[in-house]
Design a protein around this motif. Structure first.
Motif, PDB file in Angstrom:
ATOM      1  N   TYR A  35      36.776  42.748  30.523  1.00 20.16           N
ATOM      2  CA  TYR A  35      36.980  43.049  31.943  1.00 20.16           C
ATOM      3  C   TYR A  35      36.392  44.415  32.261  1.00 20.16           C
ATOM      4  O   TYR A  35      36.292  45.285  31.402  1.00 20.16           O
ATOM      5  CB  TYR A  35      38.477  43.081  32.291  1.00 20.16           C
ATOM      6  N   THR A  38      37.004  48.680  38.416  1.00 12.94           N
ATOM      7  CA  THR A  38      36.452  49.607  39.388  1.00 12.94           C
ATOM      8  C   THR A  38      37.433  49.720  40.547  1.00 12.94           C
ATOM      9  O   THR A  38      38.289  48.846  40.736  1.00 12.94           O
ATOM     10  CB  THR A  38      35.085  49.139  39.926  1.00 12.94           C
ATOM     11  N   MET A  39      37.289  50.793  41.315  1.00 15.12           N
ATOM     12  CA  MET A  39      38.204  50.996  42.444  1.00 15.12           C
ATOM     13  C   MET A  39      38.048  49.890  43.469  1.00 15.12           C
ATOM     14  O   MET A  39      39.009  49.419  44.057  1.00 15.12           O
ATOM     15  CB  MET A  39      37.943  52.357  43.088  1.00 15.12           C
ATOM     16  N   MET A  40      36.818  49.488  43.689  1.00 13.60           N
ATOM     17  CA  MET A  40      36.545  48.533  44.770  1.00 13.60           C
ATOM     18  C   MET A  40      36.965  47.115  44.413  1.00 13.60           C
ATOM     19  O   MET A  40      37.449  46.374  45.265  1.00 13.60           O
ATOM     20  CB  MET A  40      35.056  48.549  45.106  1.00 13.60           C
ATOM     21  N   ARG A  41      36.782  46.713  43.163  1.00 12.59           N
ATOM     22  CA  ARG A  41      36.974  45.313  42.813  1.00 12.59           C
ATOM     23  C   ARG A  41      38.106  45.084  41.828  1.00 12.59           C
ATOM     24  O   ARG A  41      38.351  43.942  41.423  1.00 12.59           O
ATOM     25  CB  ARG A  41      35.663  44.742  42.259  1.00 12.59           C
ATOM     26  N   GLY A  42      38.782  46.149  41.454  1.00 19.17           N
ATOM     27  CA  GLY A  42      39.887  45.984  40.517  1.00 19.17           C
ATOM     28  C   GLY A  42      39.397  45.549  39.153  1.00 19.17           C
ATOM     29  O   GLY A  42      38.375  46.028  38.664  1.00 19.17           O
ATOM     30  N   LEU A  43      40.094  44.614  38.541  1.00 21.79           N
ATOM     31  CA  LEU A  43      39.728  44.108  37.219  1.00 21.79           C
ATOM     32  C   LEU A  43      38.862  42.857  37.384  1.00 21.79           C
ATOM     33  O   LEU A  43      39.333  41.820  37.821  1.00 21.79           O
ATOM     34  CB  LEU A  43      40.973  43.778  36.410  1.00 21.79           C
TER      35      LEU A  43
ATOM     36  N   ASP B   1      33.791  37.048  45.980  1.00 24.55           N
ATOM     37  CA  ASP B   1      34.915  37.117  46.903  1.00 24.55           C
ATOM     38  C   ASP B   1      36.216  37.183  46.103  1.00 24.55           C
ATOM     39  O   ASP B   1      36.386  36.445  45.137  1.00 24.55           O
ATOM     40  CB  ASP B   1      34.905  35.904  47.832  1.00 24.55           C
ATOM     41  N   GLN B   2      37.100  38.075  46.520  1.00 23.50           N
ATOM     42  CA  GLN B   2      38.359  38.261  45.815  1.00 23.50           C
ATOM     43  C   GLN B   2      39.266  37.059  46.034  1.00 23.50           C
ATOM     44  O   GLN B   2      39.645  36.756  47.171  1.00 23.50           O
ATOM     45  CB  GLN B   2      39.073  39.527  46.327  1.00 23.50           C
ATOM     46  N   TYR B  36      51.109  42.749  35.925  1.00 23.74           N
ATOM     47  CA  TYR B  36      50.838  43.710  34.882  1.00 23.74           C
ATOM     48  C   TYR B  36      51.118  45.108  35.430  1.00 23.74           C
ATOM     49  O   TYR B  36      50.947  45.379  36.610  1.00 23.74           O
ATOM     50  CB  TYR B  36      49.372  43.649  34.430  1.00 23.74           C
ATOM     51  N   LYS B  38      50.225  49.247  34.710  1.00 30.01           N
ATOM     52  CA  LYS B  38      49.221  50.070  34.035  1.00 30.01           C
ATOM     53  C   LYS B  38      49.493  51.549  34.260  1.00 30.01           C
ATOM     54  O   LYS B  38      49.524  52.017  35.404  1.00 30.01           O
ATOM     55  CB  LYS B  38      47.812  49.710  34.518  1.00 30.01           C
ATOM     56  N   PHE B  89      49.173  45.294  38.861  1.00 31.05           N
ATOM     57  CA  PHE B  89      48.173  44.281  39.153  1.00 31.05           C
ATOM     58  C   PHE B  89      48.834  42.911  39.148  1.00 31.05           C
ATOM     59  O   PHE B  89      49.631  42.600  38.261  1.00 31.05           O
ATOM     60  CB  PHE B  89      47.077  44.265  38.080  1.00 31.05           C
ATOM     61  N   TYR B 102      42.318  35.812  37.250  1.00 31.80           N
ATOM     62  CA  TYR B 102      41.720  36.592  38.314  1.00 31.80           C
ATOM     63  C   TYR B 102      42.735  37.646  38.745  1.00 31.80           C
ATOM     64  O   TYR B 102      43.891  37.334  38.996  1.00 31.80           O
ATOM     65  CB  TYR B 102      41.348  35.703  39.501  1.00 31.80           C
ATOM     66  N   PHE B 103      42.270  38.880  38.805  1.00 30.54           N
ATOM     67  CA  PHE B 103      43.152  40.000  39.091  1.00 30.54           C
ATOM     68  C   PHE B 103      42.932  40.548  40.500  1.00 30.54           C
ATOM     69  O   PHE B 103      41.813  40.494  41.033  1.00 30.54           O
ATOM     70  CB  PHE B 103      42.906  41.145  38.093  1.00 30.54           C
ATOM     71  N   GLY B 104      43.999  41.100  41.054  1.00 30.47           N
ATOM     72  CA  GLY B 104      43.886  41.856  42.295  1.00 30.47           C
ATOM     73  C   GLY B 104      43.384  43.263  42.015  1.00 30.47           C
ATOM     74  O   GLY B 104      43.126  43.630  40.859  1.00 30.47           O
ATOM     75  N   THR B 105      43.273  44.069  43.063  1.00 27.45           N
ATOM     76  CA  THR B 105      42.750  45.425  42.932  1.00 27.45           C
ATOM     77  C   THR B 105      43.818  46.445  42.574  1.00 27.45           C
ATOM     78  O   THR B 105      43.510  47.595  42.335  1.00 27.45           O
ATOM     79  CB  THR B 105      42.044  45.868  44.215  1.00 27.45           C
TER      80      THR B 105
END
Lengths: 114, 113
Positions: A35, A38-43, B1-2, B36, B38, B89, B102-105
């Motif tokens: 993985y 980044t700040m913008m896209r997370g993991l 796309d998230q 999670y 961190k 997260f 798939y993870f969030g920001t």
């Protein structure tokens, strides 16, 4: 259980240089994930392996990125040539079992490309 | 796309009060969700999970709620403690995806003593 081990913890390199990140998964785990945070896209998931075989590398941003898993206890993520926009924290994670199970993360490698 | 979104980058809560962290997802195939935690300079550590067959899972001070129709999950921490200050997260996976999450920001939680 030593957990997932990543090296180096920090890497500073100049643009154009080759960078190799290393990961040792938890013994007995059969899935390994790379993985990037980044700040913008997370993991973001870059690539994952199951039983040492790459299953999905659609997250690898460019051909400059490559990953290998020569055996069950070692994987590398290589960037060649590196660029400043590759600067991020790169995490390796592993998991066990055939079903869905939580990922166990290493402490990451902070990469800075100048 | 998230596919997994955490719209609040940060949250501050007084010690002893409830912390509520939110997460939305877009893929209706997701059926397993995790949270999670961190700390700086460390990797994310697994906190709590929930399967789509449930709408609530509790583990001590941590409870995760799942609203499938709204494609929304939340993590409640009560009472909040200063040691809970970290980035949280949420992550989602679909059956048959090979444990691909798939993870969030992330949401940075600060618990004020």
């Amino acid at each position: 259980d030593a957990g997932v081990i990543q090296s180096p913890r920090h890497e500073v390199t100049e643009m154009g240089q080759e960078v190799t990140l290393r990961c040792k998964p938890i013994s007995g785990h059969n899935s390994l994930f790379w993985y990037r945070q980044t700040m913008m896209r997370g993991l973001e998931l870059l690539i994952y392996f199951n039983n040492n075989v790459p299953i999905d590398d659609s997250g690898m941003p460019e051909d400059r990125f490559s990953a290998k898993m020569p055996n069950a206890s070692f994987s590398t993520l290589k960037i060649q040539p590196s660029e400043p926009r590759d600067s991020a924290v790169y995490f390796c994670a592993s998991s066990s079992g055939t079903g869905v199970s939580p990922l166990h993360f290493g402490n990451g490698t902070r990469l800075t490309v100048t | 796309d998230q596919q997994v979104k955490q719209n609040s980058p940060s949250l501050s809560v007084q010690e002893g009060r409830i912390s509520i962290l939110n997460c939305d997802y877009t893929n209706s195939m997701f059926d397993y969700f995790l949270w999670y935690k961190k700390y700086p300079a460390e990797g994310p550590t697994f906190l709590i999970s929930i399967s789509s067959i449930k709408d609530k899972n509790e583990d001590g001070r941590f409870t995760v709620f799942l609203n499938k129709s709204a494609k929304h999950l939340s993590l409640h921490i009560v009472p909040s403690q200063p040691g809970d200050s970290a980035v949280y997260f949420c992550a989602a996976s679909a059956r048959g995806s090979g444990n691909q999450f798939y993870f969030g920001t992330g949401t940075s939680l600060t618990v004020i003593p």
